[in-house]
Design a protein around this motif. Structure first.
Motif, PDB file in Angstrom:
ATOM      1  N   PHE A  77       0.859  -1.037   0.125  1.00  0.00           N
ATOM      2  CA  PHE A  77       0.086  -0.025  -0.042  1.00  0.00           C
ATOM      3  C   PHE A  77       0.894   1.516  -0.031  1.00  0.00           C
ATOM      4  CE2 PHE A  77      -1.857   3.313   2.666  1.00  0.00           C
ATOM      5  CZ  PHE A  77      -2.883   3.922   1.799  1.00  0.00           C
TER       6      PHE A  77
ATOM      7  N   GLY B 242      -0.205  -1.270  -7.146  1.00  0.00           N
ATOM      8  CA  GLY B 242      -1.646  -1.408  -7.410  1.00  0.00           C
ATOM      9  C   GLY B 242      -2.495   0.043  -8.074  1.00  0.00           C
TER      10      GLY B 242
ATOM     11  N   ASN C 158      -4.609   2.839  -8.748  1.00  0.00           N
ATOM     12  CA  ASN C 158      -5.893   3.508  -8.095  1.00  0.00           C
ATOM     13  C   ASN C 158      -6.305   2.599  -7.090  1.00  0.00           C
ATOM     14  OD1 ASN C 158      -5.659   5.645  -9.390  1.00  0.00           O
ATOM     15  ND2 ASN C 158      -7.013   5.092 -11.171  1.00  0.00           N
ATOM     16  N   LEU C 159      -6.234   1.308  -7.260  1.00  0.00           N
ATOM     17  CA  LEU C 159      -6.533   0.206  -6.351  1.00  0.00           C
ATOM     18  C   LEU C 159      -5.835  -0.233  -5.034  1.00  0.00           C
ATOM     19  CD1 LEU C 159      -8.391  -2.190  -8.811  1.00  0.00           C
ATOM     20  CD2 LEU C 159      -9.345  -0.524  -7.608  1.00  0.00           C
ATOM     21  N   SER C 160      -4.656   0.698  -4.968  1.00  0.00           N
ATOM     22  CA  SER C 160      -3.877   0.291  -3.849  1.00  0.00           C
ATOM     23  C   SER C 160      -4.409   0.181  -2.424  1.00  0.00           C
ATOM     24  CB  SER C 160      -2.607   1.140  -4.021  1.00  0.00           C
ATOM     25  OG  SER C 160      -2.881   2.716  -3.488  1.00  0.00           O
ATOM     26  N   TRP C 161      -5.663   1.049  -2.208  1.00  0.00           N
ATOM     27  CA  TRP C 161      -6.208   1.305  -0.990  1.00  0.00           C
ATOM     28  C   TRP C 161      -6.680  -0.061  -0.471  1.00  0.00           C
ATOM     29  CZ3 TRP C 161     -11.435  -0.517  -0.786  1.00  0.00           C
ATOM     30  CH2 TRP C 161     -11.978  -0.595  -2.092  1.00  0.00           C
ATOM     31  N   LEU C 162      -6.888  -1.219  -1.664  1.00  0.00           N
ATOM     32  CA  LEU C 162      -7.509  -2.363  -0.942  1.00  0.00           C
ATOM     33  C   LEU C 162      -6.421  -2.944  -0.151  1.00  0.00           C
ATOM     34  CD1 LEU C 162      -9.149  -3.747  -4.394  1.00  0.00           C
ATOM     35  CD2 LEU C 162     -10.021  -3.046  -2.407  1.00  0.00           C
TER      36      LEU C 162
END
Length: 66
Positions: free
Chosen positions: A25, A30, A32-36
């Motif tokens: 993170f 990742g 834009n989806l790194s918050w996952l």
């Protein structure tokens, strides 16, 4: 506070996976989806506490203590 229901191997693996996800993170893996990757907080905290609410719910224990 919490009853311990995780063994040493389970705890170590959870801490490693949690840290790996959090590192991913903060490195921005990742896009834009790194918050996952923030889901890594869950295995990290449960590994450090030695108690998993889902294990309690399903009656699972990986520790060797009775």
């Amino acid at each position: 506070m919490f009853s311990k229901n995780m063994g040493t191997t389970d705890r170590v693996l959870r801490v490693i996976v949690g840290l790996a996800l959090l590192i991913a993170f903060f490195m921005g893996v990742g896009g834009n989806l790194s918050w996952l990757f923030l889901i890594g907080i869950v295995p990290l905290v449960t590994g450090l506490l030695g108690s998993c609410p889902a294990y309690t719910l399903f009656g699972i224990k990986t520790c060797s203590k009775p």
